[in-house]
Design a protein around this motif. Structure first.
Motif, mmCIF file in Angstrom:
data_model
loop_
_atom_site.group_PDB
_atom_site.id
_atom_site.type_symbol
_atom_site.label_atom_id
_atom_site.label_comp_id
_atom_site.label_asym_id
_atom_site.label_seq_id
_atom_site.Cartn_x
_atom_site.Cartn_y
_atom_site.Cartn_z
ATOM 1 N N ALA A 125 65.854 -0.854 29.672
ATOM 2 C CA ALA A 125 65.047 -1.845 28.959
ATOM 3 C C ALA A 125 63.622 -1.770 29.480
ATOM 4 O O ALA A 125 63.390 -1.863 30.690
ATOM 5 C CB ALA A 125 65.605 -3.252 29.146
ATOM 6 N N ALA A 177 62.863 -9.404 30.853
ATOM 7 C CA ALA A 177 63.232 -8.413 31.856
ATOM 8 C C ALA A 177 64.248 -8.978 32.847
ATOM 9 O O ALA A 177 65.151 -8.262 33.301
ATOM 10 C CB ALA A 177 61.986 -7.931 32.596
ATOM 11 N N THR A 196 67.667 -8.719 31.104
ATOM 12 C CA THR A 196 68.243 -7.373 31.056
ATOM 13 C C THR A 196 68.597 -6.857 32.442
ATOM 14 O O THR A 196 69.638 -6.201 32.625
ATOM 15 C CB THR A 196 67.291 -6.393 30.349
ATOM 16 O OG1 THR A 196 66.016 -6.393 31.010
ATOM 17 C CG2 THR A 196 67.114 -6.770 28.888
ATOM 18 N N GLU A 197 67.763 -7.150 33.428
ATOM 19 C CA GLU A 197 68.072 -6.687 34.783
ATOM 20 C C GLU A 197 69.350 -7.326 35.300
ATOM 21 O O GLU A 197 70.215 -6.648 35.882
ATOM 22 C CB GLU A 197 66.901 -6.997 35.716
ATOM 23 C CG GLU A 197 67.073 -6.412 37.106
ATOM 24 C CD GLU A 197 65.824 -6.531 37.953
ATOM 25 O OE1 GLU A 197 65.736 -5.815 38.968
ATOM 26 O OE2 GLU A 197 64.934 -7.329 37.598
ATOM 27 N N THR A 231 65.437 -1.655 34.302
ATOM 28 C CA THR A 231 64.406 -2.444 33.637
ATOM 29 C C THR A 231 63.042 -2.190 34.261
ATOM 30 O O THR A 231 62.928 -2.056 35.481
ATOM 31 C CB THR A 231 64.751 -3.944 33.732
ATOM 32 O OG1 THR A 231 66.010 -4.173 33.086
ATOM 33 C CG2 THR A 231 63.697 -4.804 33.077
#
Length: 328
Positions: free
Chosen positions: A262, A281, A284-285, A291
């Motif tokens: 991402a 972020a 997603t992380e 990321t």
């Protein structure tokens, strides 16, 4: 911020996009003819493409952009009525017997239209640095009209926009384009409102998308006017709204994002959307993506787009096998 203020700000952004496009010389780029009859989808090599690709003599200097209209139009099956998408094919896709390439599906912002100019300019620049290699890109419409906001979900108000992007466009791509079939080779991407949808759908279907790119994108649908989205799209059902947000979709697919990437960018003078991509972020992380966030120096919302494309897609190229690690 009120809805009317947001619309006014967004319309100013739209006008600035057009002005910036003229400055960088991409508005008015002529459409190419419709694509040639499609190749069958083929599996990619086990080796990264950059290691096996030998550019033939006569490799075009730039890719082509085709408006997908008439018989080439991507059909929508669930009541959503999109404006015409466009197709960018890089130089490597224009040679005889081209290799299967990665696929990107990209969306612009709201208000706005599915203008392919920025993406084409960025991909041509990257392809020139990588022997003609770049993804095939479909620039598609997630809005339906300039001022609508379907909020990235199927709804009674706007029809099946999520179905269009997660079922109809992938089916069309598989049957019409020479693309690599692995989810690792497929990226959902966008700018602003489009970046928010990219985040949403990339988290919702890890078996379809292996990558997410969001440039100045929202962390959930309707961040600037949530009450309007709640009423118009979700018919006042707060639980449905919450269940559709990216954080909820990430939780639903926990453990399924190994190997996913991402990439986010925003202008460092665009405080609101820089905060949004940082929140995205984090989502997603925590979900397991690799990321990265890029701060575009000295740029506000609209002005971050050209450099945001270069930075995020430059970082994406090694993930897609189009460049060595560190060579995007």
């Amino acid at each position: 911020m009120s809805s009317s203020m947001t619309r006014g700000r967004s319309r100013a952004v739209l006008l600035a996009v057009g002005a910036l496009a003229v400055l960088v010389g991409v508005i008015g780029r002529p459409w190419s003819p419709a694509p040639a009859p499609p190749h069958a989808t083929a599996a990619g090599s086990a080796m990264p493409l950059f290691e096996t690709w030998i550019p033939p003599a006569g490799l075009p200097a730039k890719g082509t952009v085709t408006r997908l209209t008439g018989e080439e139009r991507i059909p929508s099956s669930a009541g959503f009525v999109p404006r015409d998408a466009s197709l960018y094919r890089p130089p490597a896709a224009l040679v005889p017997d081209p290799p299967p390439l990665p696929l990107v599906v990209f969306m612009m912002g709201e208000p706005g239209d599915p203008d392919p100019s920025f993406v084409a300019a960025a991909m041509d620049r990257l392809a020139a640095a990588h022997r003609g290699l770049a993804p095939i890109v479909i620039v598609a419409d997630q809005l339906g009209s300039e001022d609508d906001n379907p909020a990235c979900v199927d709804s009674a108000a706007y029809g099946g926009v999520e179905t269009y992007f997660t079922k109809d466009i992938p089916a069309w791509a598989r049957s019409h384009l020479r693309v690599q079939p692995s989810p690792a080779a497929w990226t959902i991407a966008g700018f602003s409102n489009g970046g928010g949808c990219a985040l949403d759908w990339g988290l919702a279907d890890p078996g379809l998308w292996g990558g997410i790119v969001s440039i100045a994108g929202e962390s959930y649908q309707g961040t600037e006017f949530p009450d309007e989205v709640l009423q118009q799209v979700f018919e006042g059902d707060q639980s449905a709204y919450d269940a559709a947000k990216p954080a909820a979709r990430a939780a639903q697919n926990s453990g399924r994002f190994d190997g996913h990437v991402a990439l986010f960018a925003a202008g460092d003078e665009d405080a609101f959307f820089m905060a949004q991509v940082q929140l995205s972020a984090q989502i997603t992380e925590q979900a397991g993506f690799r990321t990265q966030v890029f701060a575009i120096p000295g740029e506000d919302h609209v002005e971050s787009l050209p450099e945001g494309l270069r930075a995020t897609f430059g970082a994406l190229f090694p993930h897609l096998g189009l460049a060595p690690s560190g060579g995007g």
